[in-house]
Enzyme design. Structure first.
Site, PDB file in Angstrom:
ATOM      1  N   TYR A   1       0.468 -41.198  60.444  1.00 19.75           N
ATOM      2  CA  TYR A   1       1.742 -41.893  60.677  1.00 19.75           C
ATOM      3  C   TYR A   1       2.353 -42.410  59.375  1.00 19.75           C
ATOM      4  O   TYR A   1       3.529 -42.771  59.345  1.00 19.75           O
ATOM      5  CB  TYR A   1       1.574 -43.072  61.653  1.00 19.75           C
ATOM      6  CG  TYR A   1       0.903 -42.721  62.977  1.00 19.75           C
ATOM      7  CD1 TYR A   1       0.750 -41.398  63.381  1.00 19.75           C
ATOM      8  CD2 TYR A   1       0.420 -43.717  63.822  1.00 19.75           C
ATOM      9  CE1 TYR A   1       0.116 -41.084  64.574  1.00 19.75           C
ATOM     10  CE2 TYR A   1      -0.208 -43.406  65.019  1.00 19.75           C
ATOM     11  CZ  TYR A   1      -0.362 -42.085  65.381  1.00 19.75           C
ATOM     12  OH  TYR A   1      -0.985 -41.770  66.559  1.00 19.75           O
TER      13      TYR A   1
ATOM     14  N   ASP B   1      -1.994 -49.748  66.920  1.00 25.26           N
ATOM     15  CA  ASP B   1      -2.588 -48.418  66.817  1.00 25.26           C
ATOM     16  C   ASP B   1      -1.851 -47.592  65.769  1.00 25.26           C
ATOM     17  O   ASP B   1      -0.716 -47.177  65.997  1.00 25.26           O
ATOM     18  CB  ASP B   1      -2.515 -47.705  68.173  1.00 25.26           C
ATOM     19  CG  ASP B   1      -3.153 -46.331  68.123  1.00 25.26           C
ATOM     20  OD1 ASP B   1      -4.379 -46.256  68.286  1.00 25.26           O
ATOM     21  OD2 ASP B   1      -2.425 -45.331  67.879  1.00 25.26           O
TER      22      ASP B   1
ATOM     23  N   LYS C   1      -6.943 -43.665  62.332  1.00 30.23           N
ATOM     24  CA  LYS C   1      -7.545 -42.374  62.722  1.00 30.23           C
ATOM     25  C   LYS C   1      -7.697 -41.439  61.533  1.00 30.23           C
ATOM     26  O   LYS C   1      -6.910 -41.484  60.590  1.00 30.23           O
ATOM     27  CB  LYS C   1      -6.666 -41.690  63.776  1.00 30.23           C
ATOM     28  CG  LYS C   1      -6.234 -42.597  64.904  1.00 30.23           C
ATOM     29  CD  LYS C   1      -5.445 -41.878  65.990  1.00 30.23           C
ATOM     30  CE  LYS C   1      -4.812 -42.887  66.938  1.00 30.23           C
ATOM     31  NZ  LYS C   1      -3.502 -43.372  66.501  1.00 30.23           N
TER      32      LYS C   1
ATOM     33  N   HIS D   1      -8.889 -38.010  65.127  1.00 22.59           N
ATOM     34  CA  HIS D   1      -7.571 -37.802  65.746  1.00 22.59           C
ATOM     35  C   HIS D   1      -7.539 -36.580  66.671  1.00 22.59           C
ATOM     36  O   HIS D   1      -6.868 -36.579  67.697  1.00 22.59           O
ATOM     37  CB  HIS D   1      -6.530 -37.623  64.630  1.00 22.59           C
ATOM     38  CG  HIS D   1      -5.167 -38.112  64.971  1.00 22.59           C
ATOM     39  ND1 HIS D   1      -4.362 -38.778  64.088  1.00 22.59           N
ATOM     40  CD2 HIS D   1      -4.453 -38.040  66.120  1.00 22.59           C
ATOM     41  CE1 HIS D   1      -3.215 -39.085  64.661  1.00 22.59           C
ATOM     42  NE2 HIS D   1      -3.256 -38.649  65.903  1.00 22.59           N
TER      43      HIS D   1
HETATM   44  P1  NDP Z   1       5.596 -43.629  74.093  1.00 23.68           P
HETATM   45  O1  NDP Z   1       5.257 -42.934  75.351  1.00 23.68           O
HETATM   46  O2  NDP Z   1       5.027 -44.948  73.806  1.00 23.68           O
HETATM   47  O3  NDP Z   1       7.189 -43.694  74.034  1.00 23.68           O
HETATM   48  C1  NDP Z   1       7.885 -44.141  72.915  1.00 23.68           C
HETATM   49  C2  NDP Z   1       9.369 -43.859  73.133  1.00 23.68           C
HETATM   50  O4  NDP Z   1       9.864 -44.650  74.216  1.00 23.68           O
HETATM   51  C3  NDP Z   1      10.206 -44.172  71.927  1.00 23.68           C
HETATM   52  O5  NDP Z   1      11.243 -43.218  71.854  1.00 23.68           O
HETATM   53  C4  NDP Z   1      10.767 -45.571  72.253  1.00 23.68           C
HETATM   54  O6  NDP Z   1      12.004 -45.732  71.595  1.00 23.68           O
HETATM   55  C5  NDP Z   1      10.919 -45.482  73.754  1.00 23.68           C
HETATM   56  N1  NDP Z   1      10.763 -46.795  74.435  1.00 23.68           N
HETATM   57  C6  NDP Z   1       9.834 -47.742  74.177  1.00 23.68           C
HETATM   58  N2  NDP Z   1       9.945 -48.786  75.012  1.00 23.68           N
HETATM   59  C7  NDP Z   1      10.992 -48.517  75.818  1.00 23.68           C
HETATM   60  C8  NDP Z   1      11.615 -49.227  76.862  1.00 23.68           C
HETATM   61  N3  NDP Z   1      11.176 -50.412  77.255  1.00 23.68           N
HETATM   62  N4  NDP Z   1      12.694 -48.669  77.472  1.00 23.68           N
HETATM   63  C9  NDP Z   1      13.136 -47.447  77.068  1.00 23.68           C
HETATM   64  N5  NDP Z   1      12.585 -46.717  76.088  1.00 23.68           N
HETATM   65  C10 NDP Z   1      11.513 -47.253  75.451  1.00 23.68           C
HETATM   66  O7  NDP Z   1       5.285 -42.584  72.907  1.00 23.68           O
HETATM   67  P2  NDP Z   1       4.309 -42.400  71.704  1.00 23.68           P
HETATM   68  O8  NDP Z   1       4.060 -40.957  71.604  1.00 23.68           O
HETATM   69  O9  NDP Z   1       4.789 -43.126  70.513  1.00 23.68           O
HETATM   70  O10 NDP Z   1       2.911 -43.052  72.194  1.00 23.68           O
HETATM   71  C11 NDP Z   1       2.534 -44.388  71.943  1.00 23.68           C
HETATM   72  C12 NDP Z   1       1.491 -44.473  70.837  1.00 23.68           C
HETATM   73  O11 NDP Z   1       0.351 -43.704  71.134  1.00 23.68           O
HETATM   74  C13 NDP Z   1       1.944 -43.890  69.498  1.00 23.68           C
HETATM   75  O12 NDP Z   1       2.891 -44.709  68.832  1.00 23.68           O
HETATM   76  C14 NDP Z   1       0.641 -43.733  68.799  1.00 23.68           C
HETATM   77  O13 NDP Z   1       0.182 -44.986  68.331  1.00 23.68           O
HETATM   78  C15 NDP Z   1      -0.230 -43.213  69.937  1.00 23.68           C
HETATM   79  N6  NDP Z   1      -0.279 -41.723  69.992  1.00 23.68           N
HETATM   80  C16 NDP Z   1      -1.464 -41.114  69.686  1.00 23.68           C
HETATM   81  C17 NDP Z   1      -1.590 -39.745  69.694  1.00 23.68           C
HETATM   82  C18 NDP Z   1      -2.902 -39.132  69.385  1.00 23.68           C
HETATM   83  O14 NDP Z   1      -2.965 -37.909  69.219  1.00 23.68           O
HETATM   84  N7  NDP Z   1      -3.969 -39.896  69.299  1.00 23.68           N
HETATM   85  C19 NDP Z   1      -0.436 -38.879  70.020  1.00 23.68           C
HETATM   86  C20 NDP Z   1       0.766 -39.608  70.360  1.00 23.68           C
HETATM   87  C21 NDP Z   1       0.815 -40.973  70.343  1.00 23.68           C
HETATM   88  P3  NDP Z   1      12.303 -46.971  70.571  1.00 23.68           P
HETATM   89  O15 NDP Z   1      11.213 -46.986  69.558  1.00 23.68           O
HETATM   90  O16 NDP Z   1      13.638 -46.619  70.011  1.00 23.68           O
HETATM   91  O17 NDP Z   1      12.326 -48.193  71.430  1.00 23.68           O
END
Ligand code: NDP
Length: 277
Positions: free
Chosen positions: A56, A51, A81, A114
Site C-alpha cells: 500500500y 490494516d 503484510k 499477503h
Molecule cells: P472496502 O470494501 O472497505 O470498500 C472501500 C470503498 O468503499 C472505498 O471506495 C470507500 O470510499 C467506500 N466507502 C467506505 N465507507 C463507505 C460508506 N460508509 N458509504 C459509502 N462508501 C463507502 O474495500 P477495500 O478493498 O479497501 O477493503 C478494506 C481493506 O481490506 C483494505 O483497505 C485493506 O486494508 C484490506 N484488503 C486486503 C487485501 C488482501 O489481499 N489482504 C485485499 C483488499 C483489501 P472512500 O474512501 O472515498 O470513502
C-alpha cells in the site's frame, strides 16, 4: 449472540493476543496527508486497529499517526503484510525489518503473508515463525489462503497461523472457509467488506438498511461482526470513517441475516485465490 458488541470488542487469538474486531483498512489511500488524516480520524472515532501492507506504500504514515496519537502503543493493533516479491526465508527477514523501520514501531501486532506464492511460501512461513518467536510480531498469519493452502501450511508448520485475512461479505459468503478456520482456532478477517463499493446499491441491502435507519455500508459491517469475523472497512473520508464505526447501536435479526446470507454470488472484487497453485 453472546456479550453485546462494542467498538472495543476484541477476539482472542490462539496465543492470547487480543485483536480488535473493527479496524481501518488503508489500501489505495494516498501517501501523505490522506492516510495520516484518515488514521488520525479513525483513532478519534474510537478505532484501535489499522490494516496496512508494504504494497500500500503508506506504512510510514500509519506509523506516524500511531506515534502521534497519544494513545498507548499497547492499545493499538497494527497489521502489515509481506509482499509477493519478498518471499523466501532471508528476503522475508529483510522485508519485515524494512516494514518495521518504515512504521517506526518496535513491533507489529500482526504480520501476514499477503498471498500464497507457489513454491516459496513454506520458507516464508519459517521466517514468520522466527520473527514471532523473537517477539518482533505479536502474532503471525496469512492472507488469501484457501482451505487447500491452509492444509498444506498446517501440516508443516511449528507455529500455526493465528489469522487468515480473506475477501468476505454477503456477496462472497465463504461459509466453508469460515467453519474450517473456526475449527482450527484461526481467526477469519474480512477484507473488502464493503465490496469496494460495488454492491452498496443492492436492493436487499437497501431494504435492510432502511429498516434500521442506517446505511448499506453499516449493514455490511454489522453483518460481518455478527458472523463472528474481524472486519476492516476502508474509507479516506472522515464522515464515513465515523459512520462505519457506528455499528454498535443496532443489531440485525435472524431474518435480516438470512436475507443477507442469500446474496452470495461468489463476488471477488480484486483477487481470487481459488485456483492459486
Ligand atoms: P472496502 O470494501 O472497505 O470498500 C472501500 C470503498 O468503499 C472505498 O471506495 C470507500 O470510499 C467506500 N466507502 C467506505 N465507507 C463507505 C460508506 N460508509 N458509504 C459509502 N462508501 C463507502 O474495500 P477495500 O478493498 O479497501 O477493503 C478494506 C481493506 O481490506 C483494505 O483497505 C485493506 O486494508 C484490506 N484488503 C486486503 C487485501 C488482501 O489481499 N489482504 C485485499 C483488499 C483489501 P472512500 O474512501 O472515498 O470513502
Amino acid at each position: 449472540m453472546g456479550e453485546a458488541l462494542t467498538i472495543d470488542s476484541t477476539v482472542t487469538l490462539t496465543n492470547g493476543v487480543a485483536m480488535p474486531r473493527l479496524g481501518l483498512g488503508v489500501y489505495e489511500m494516498r501517501v501523505g496527508a490522506e492516510t495520516l488524516g484518515a488514521v488520525r480520524g479513525a483513532f478519534e472515532a474510537g478505532y484501535r486497529h489499522v490494516d496496512t501492507a508494504k504494497l500500500y506504500g503508506n506504512e510510514r504514515e500509519v506509523g506516524a499517526a500511531v506515534r502521534a496519537s497519544g494513545i498507548a502503543r499497547s492499545e493499538i493493533f497494527v497489521t502489515t503484510k509481506l509482499w509477493n516479491s519478498d518471499h523466501g526465508y532471508d528476503a522475508t527477514r529483510r522485508a519485515f525489518a524494512a516494514s518495521v523501520e518504515r512504521l517506526g514501531l518496535e513491533t507489529v501486532d500482526l504480520y501476514l503473508i499477503h498471498w500464497p506464492v507457489h513454491g516459496r511460501r513454506a520458507d516464508t512461513w519459517r521466517a514468520l515463525e522466527a520473527i514471532y518467536e523473537e517477539g518482533r510480531a505479536r502474532a503471525i498469519g496469512v492472507s488469501n489462503y484457501t482451505t487447500r493452502h491452509l492444509e498444506e501450511l498446517l501440516a508443516a508448520c511449528r507455529v500455526a497461523p493465528m489469522v487468515n485475512q480473506v475477501e468476505f461479505s454477503p456477496f462472497l459468503y465463504q461459509r466453508d472457509l469460515l467453519a474450517y478456520c473456526r475449527e482450527r482456532g484461526i481467526v477469519l478477517e474480512a477484507y473488502s467488506p464493503l465490496t469496494k463499493g460495488e454492491r452498496l446499491g443492492d436492493a436487499t441491502l437497501a431494504r435492510v438498511a432502511a429498516r434500521h435507519g442506517v446505511s448499506p455500508a453499516q449493514v455490511l459491517i454489522r453483518w460481518a461482526l455478527q458472523r463472528g469475523v474481524v472486519v476492516i472497512p476502508k474509507s479516506a473520508r472522515r464522515e464515513r470513517i465515523v459512520q462505519n464505526a457506528r455499528v454498535f447501536d443496532f443489531a440485525l435479526d435472524e431474518k435480516d441475516m438470512a436475507a443477507l446470507d442469500a446474496l452470495h454470488e461468489d463476488l471477488h472484487t480484486s483477487w481470487d485465490p481459488t485456483d492459486a497453485p
